[in-house]
Design an enzyme around this catalytic site. Structure first.
Site, mmCIF file in Angstrom:
data_model
loop_
_atom_site.group_PDB
_atom_site.id
_atom_site.type_symbol
_atom_site.label_atom_id
_atom_site.label_comp_id
_atom_site.label_asym_id
_atom_site.label_seq_id
_atom_site.Cartn_x
_atom_site.Cartn_y
_atom_site.Cartn_z
ATOM 1 N N LYS A 211 0.843 -1.204 0.000
ATOM 2 C CA LYS A 211 0.000 0.000 0.000
ATOM 3 C C LYS A 211 0.878 1.254 0.000
ATOM 4 O O LYS A 211 0.688 2.162 -0.785
ATOM 5 C CB LYS A 211 -0.919 -0.043 1.225
ATOM 6 C CG LYS A 211 -1.823 1.150 1.361
ATOM 7 C CD LYS A 211 -2.779 0.965 2.530
ATOM 8 C CE LYS A 211 -3.488 2.271 2.831
ATOM 9 N NZ LYS A 211 -4.412 2.154 3.960
ATOM 10 N N GLU A 217 10.468 -4.683 4.522
ATOM 11 C CA GLU A 217 10.551 -6.106 4.130
ATOM 12 C C GLU A 217 10.239 -6.260 2.639
ATOM 13 O O GLU A 217 10.939 -6.965 1.903
ATOM 14 C CB GLU A 217 9.549 -6.952 4.934
ATOM 15 C CG GLU A 217 9.858 -7.089 6.415
ATOM 16 C CD GLU A 217 9.241 -5.986 7.261
ATOM 17 O OE1 GLU A 217 8.915 -4.905 6.698
ATOM 18 O OE2 GLU A 217 9.102 -6.192 8.475
ATOM 19 N N GLY A 272 -4.877 -1.987 5.081
ATOM 20 C CA GLY A 272 -4.074 -3.110 4.585
ATOM 21 C C GLY A 272 -4.742 -4.449 4.842
ATOM 22 O O GLY A 272 -4.829 -5.314 3.971
ATOM 23 N N ARG A 273 -5.250 -4.644 6.063
ATOM 24 C CA ARG A 273 -5.821 -5.949 6.420
ATOM 25 C C ARG A 273 -7.242 -6.125 5.890
ATOM 26 O O ARG A 273 -7.871 -7.138 6.123
ATOM 27 C CB ARG A 273 -5.760 -6.141 7.938
ATOM 28 C CG ARG A 273 -6.362 -5.004 8.736
ATOM 29 C CD ARG A 273 -6.013 -5.116 10.220
ATOM 30 N NE ARG A 273 -6.456 -3.961 10.987
ATOM 31 C CZ ARG A 273 -5.767 -2.844 11.148
ATOM 32 N NH1 ARG A 273 -4.593 -2.709 10.569
ATOM 33 N NH2 ARG A 273 -6.242 -1.852 11.880
ATOM 34 N N GLU A 358 -4.697 -6.972 14.805
ATOM 35 C CA GLU A 358 -4.172 -5.649 14.438
ATOM 36 C C GLU A 358 -5.298 -4.607 14.537
ATOM 37 O O GLU A 358 -5.052 -3.442 14.784
ATOM 38 C CB GLU A 358 -3.579 -5.672 13.028
ATOM 39 C CG GLU A 358 -2.633 -4.511 12.767
ATOM 40 C CD GLU A 358 -1.804 -4.654 11.490
ATOM 41 O OE1 GLU A 358 -0.604 -4.950 11.584
ATOM 42 O OE2 GLU A 358 -2.366 -4.454 10.403
ATOM 43 N N HIS A 389 -5.291 -33.644 17.602
ATOM 44 C CA HIS A 389 -4.192 -34.466 18.098
ATOM 45 C C HIS A 389 -3.067 -33.603 18.637
ATOM 46 O O HIS A 389 -1.923 -34.055 18.750
ATOM 47 C CB HIS A 389 -3.695 -35.379 16.982
ATOM 48 C CG HIS A 389 -4.750 -36.355 16.563
ATOM 49 N ND1 HIS A 389 -4.936 -37.566 17.182
ATOM 50 C CD2 HIS A 389 -5.731 -36.259 15.638
ATOM 51 C CE1 HIS A 389 -5.962 -38.196 16.628
ATOM 52 N NE2 HIS A 389 -6.477 -37.411 15.686
ATOM 53 N N LYS A 513 9.418 -1.094 14.154
ATOM 54 C CA LYS A 513 10.000 -0.721 12.859
ATOM 55 C C LYS A 513 11.119 0.302 13.057
ATOM 56 O O LYS A 513 12.200 0.200 12.495
ATOM 57 C CB LYS A 513 8.935 -0.080 11.959
ATOM 58 C CG LYS A 513 7.901 -1.011 11.391
ATOM 59 C CD LYS A 513 7.063 -0.226 10.366
ATOM 60 C CE LYS A 513 5.762 -0.899 10.046
ATOM 61 N NZ LYS A 513 4.852 -0.071 9.266
HETATM 62 O O1 F6P Z 1 1.978 -4.357 9.927
HETATM 63 C C1 F6P Z 1 1.758 -3.027 9.642
HETATM 64 C C2 F6P Z 1 1.253 -2.823 8.261
HETATM 65 O O2 F6P Z 1 1.118 -1.459 8.068
HETATM 66 C C3 F6P Z 1 -0.057 -3.558 7.983
HETATM 67 O O3 F6P Z 1 -1.159 -2.910 8.459
HETATM 68 C C4 F6P Z 1 0.004 -3.689 6.509
HETATM 69 O O4 F6P Z 1 -0.916 -4.628 6.064
HETATM 70 C C5 F6P Z 1 1.441 -4.099 6.317
HETATM 71 O O5 F6P Z 1 2.147 -3.332 7.265
HETATM 72 C C6 F6P Z 1 2.000 -3.899 4.944
HETATM 73 O O6 F6P Z 1 1.965 -2.566 4.547
HETATM 74 P P1 F6P Z 1 2.164 -2.149 3.030
HETATM 75 O O7 F6P Z 1 1.063 -2.749 2.231
HETATM 76 O O8 F6P Z 1 2.129 -0.654 3.035
HETATM 77 O O9 F6P Z 1 3.496 -2.680 2.568
#
Ligand code: F6P
Length: 549
Positions: A211, A217, A272-273, A358, A389, A513
């Site tokens: 987003k 990452e 995002g979620r 979240e 199990h 972060k």
């Molecule tokens: O974990 C924090 C967060 O902002 C989430 O809410 C989001 O889904 C994720 O990082 C990834 O963010 P982006 O889509 O901006 O890379």
């Protein structure tokens, strides 16, 4: 009283009435509730679209449900719901509208943000996604060397990974089996390595899902993926054929080197979620095709409409949210298990962990006041029967109350070979047996009647009274998946509304972060990072020492 003039949740008469009811309820047994009302198994159910929801095995009576609904009414849950659907900025800490429901609105709907109808934009992006997905699926979109794309690797994390990855697994039976689709999220290089080690870069498309397009990452993995492609194909121009972006941030996408013509847009009013039915679903759409993606959106929409229009007594997300409040706030339940009896839903609980935890893992109210009540539960679980199990022992006989959702289907999907189809009844026999055992247990008398030695009786007794919801549908189709996800989205909404928290921000992920950025030079260069606490400093020292050995 809160700063915003509202009575504190736990000072309301509705809360007090529930607390009193809980005391009176202490000795109520599910066995007795069923004995008193033989119709309970039919009466305490709802049909929403394809989902049959049985809540009869909950520690509730009509009175409990009435009191819970009164709490929801007193906390204006439906007013906040309407504000969400209208596009008001209910995400107060980020000053944003919350409009994932607009992502599945019909073409002729009008949903305005700041006076602009966002629905045409949603459908324009869906069409662009569909055209692209078809080009990849048909082989018309080729790689830089003219070879057909056979592999799609989604690079994203959190909401830009969990949703599409979960849905891809869920709908595997509907995917084009000639395409290899993988999801890379972890900044651990092993993730990208394993996802690409057997792939040919000339046949691989990377879908960079972020987003913000700033998530460390994702950008790190995307950069490594770009090097992997360029090392093999040796031409910068290859990026345009092997990379597309899903983002709200055109500037950063261009900076990365992706042609913005190959960017699929979404908007800041999609959390995002809550985003896998937006452009973030592109990898999924390539896998299952645009038509099935549309069917999935229709499933979402069906539950949106239900949530919006069903009366409180028959409103499934409201009910599920309220049941969670009953256990979390009045029975001290700390967690909530989601147990799908469907192999294809193997990632559902991981997805719901982000959606729920979240969203509602907060301890500050919307006006900045601390909360004085429990908020979001720990969400966990894995597909049945594996859990049986492993950890079900604790659910059956442990000291903790763990409400659970059991999700199952009447028919398997896909092309299971004859004999394997037959296994479905056995799977589902376990499904039904578990909720029965959890609800009704086994009394000491029943154990004795089996001739069990007296000293063994306590060990073999099952207390029962473990509450469960059963969600049953005919088959796990794209539409049913959409219905299920929307059900949970709105359940989470209901709970956040009652707890008076902002379910749509996620400030809790920020500190880690920032600190990771600060600590990194200590690892890479041995830099003396100011302000590093003694424990972390010693750990970093040990890490560097071990690394050099
Ligand atoms: O974990 C924090 C967060 O902002 C989430 O809410 C989001 O889904 C994720 O990082 C990834 O963010 P982006 O889509 O901006 O890379």
């Amino acid at each position: 009283m809160n700063a915003d003039g509202r009575t504190r949740l736990n000072h309301t008469p509705e809360w007090a009435a529930l607390a009193k009811h809980r005391e009176e309820f202490a000795d109520t047994r599910l066995r007795d509730l069923f004995a008193a009302d033989p119709q309970r198994g039919d009466a305490y159910t709802l049909q929403v679209g394809d989902l049959y929801i049985d809540y009869s095995k909950h520690l509730v009576t009509d009175e409990t449900l009435r009191l819970l609904r009164e709490l929801a009414a007193a906390r204006d849950v439906f007013a906040l719901r309407d504000a969400m659907f209208r596009g008001e900025r209910i995400n107060v800490t980020e000053n944003r509208a919350v409009l994932h429901t607009a992502l599945r609105a019909p073409r002729d709907a009008v949903v305005e943000v700041d006076g602009e109808n966002v629905v045409p934009g949603v459908h324009a992006v869906l069409e662009k996604m569909a055209a692209f997905a078809e080009r990849v699926r048909s082989g018309e979109w080729t790689g830089h060397t003219g070879r057909r794309i056979r592999n799609v690797v989604n690079v994203g994390i959190g909401g830009s990974d969990l949703g599409p990855a979960m849905a891809y697994e869920a709908l595997r039976a509907f995917t084009d089996r000639d395409l290899t689709v993988r999801f890379v999220s972890n900044v651990d290089g092993a993730d990208l390595h394993e996802a690409t080690r057997d792939l040919d870069p000339a046949e691989t498309l990377f879908v960079i899902a972020s987003k913000t397009f700033t998530t460390i990452e994702t950008i790190t993995n995307a950069t490594s993926a770009r090097s992997w492609v360029l090392d093999a194909l040796g031409d910068q121009a290859a990026v345009a054929r092997h990379f597309v972006a899903l983002s709200t941030n055109a500037e950063k996408v261009a900076e990365f080197g992706i042609d913005v013509a190959n960017m699929f847009e979404f908007w800041d009013w999609v959390g995002g979620r809550y985003s896998f039915d937006s452009a973030i679903g592109l990898s999924l759409m390539i896998a299952i095709g645009p038509e099935r993606f549309r069917q999935m959106l229709e499933g979402f929409r069906l539950v949106d409409e239900h949530f919006r229009s069903a009366p409180a007594e028959a409103n499934a997300p409201l009910l599920m949210g309220l049941l969670g409040i009953w256990y979390g706030n009045f029975h001290d339940a700390q967690s909530h298990a989601v147990l799908p009896y469907a192999h294809y839903l193997s990632r559902l609980t991981a997805y719901l962990q982000q959606l729920d935890m979240e969203s509602n893992g907060k301890s500050v109210q919307r006006d900045g006041e601390p909360v004085h009540w429990q908020t979001g539960p720990v969400v966990w679980g894995t597909p049945g029967t594996n859990g049986q199990h492993a950890y079900y022992q604790l659910i059956h006989q442990g000291t903790k109350l763990i409400p659970a959702d059991f999700i199952g289907f009447a028919r398997p999907v896909g092309e299971l070979r004859g004999g394997l189809r037959g296994q479905h009844d056995l799977l589902m026999a376990n499904f039904f047996a578990q909720t029965q055992a959890l609800a009704f247990g086994k009394t000491a008398e029943e154990v004795r009647a089996e001739g069990v030695a007296e000293e063994q009786v306590p060990h073999r007794t099952f207390p029962g009274n473990r509450p469960t919801t059963t969600i049953l549908a005919r088959e796990l189709t794209p539409s049913v998946l959409g219905q299920l996800v929307a059900l949970y989205e709105h359940k989470v909404f209901v709970q956040g509304a009652i707890w008076n928290i902002d379910s749509f921000d996620q400030w809790g992920v920020e500190l880690g972060k920032v600190l990771a950025k600060r600590v990194e030079p200590a690892l890479t260069e041995g830099a003396d990072v100011p302000g590093l606490d003694p424990s972390t400093k010693a750990l970093v020292g040990r890490y560097r020492e071990l690394r050099e050995r």
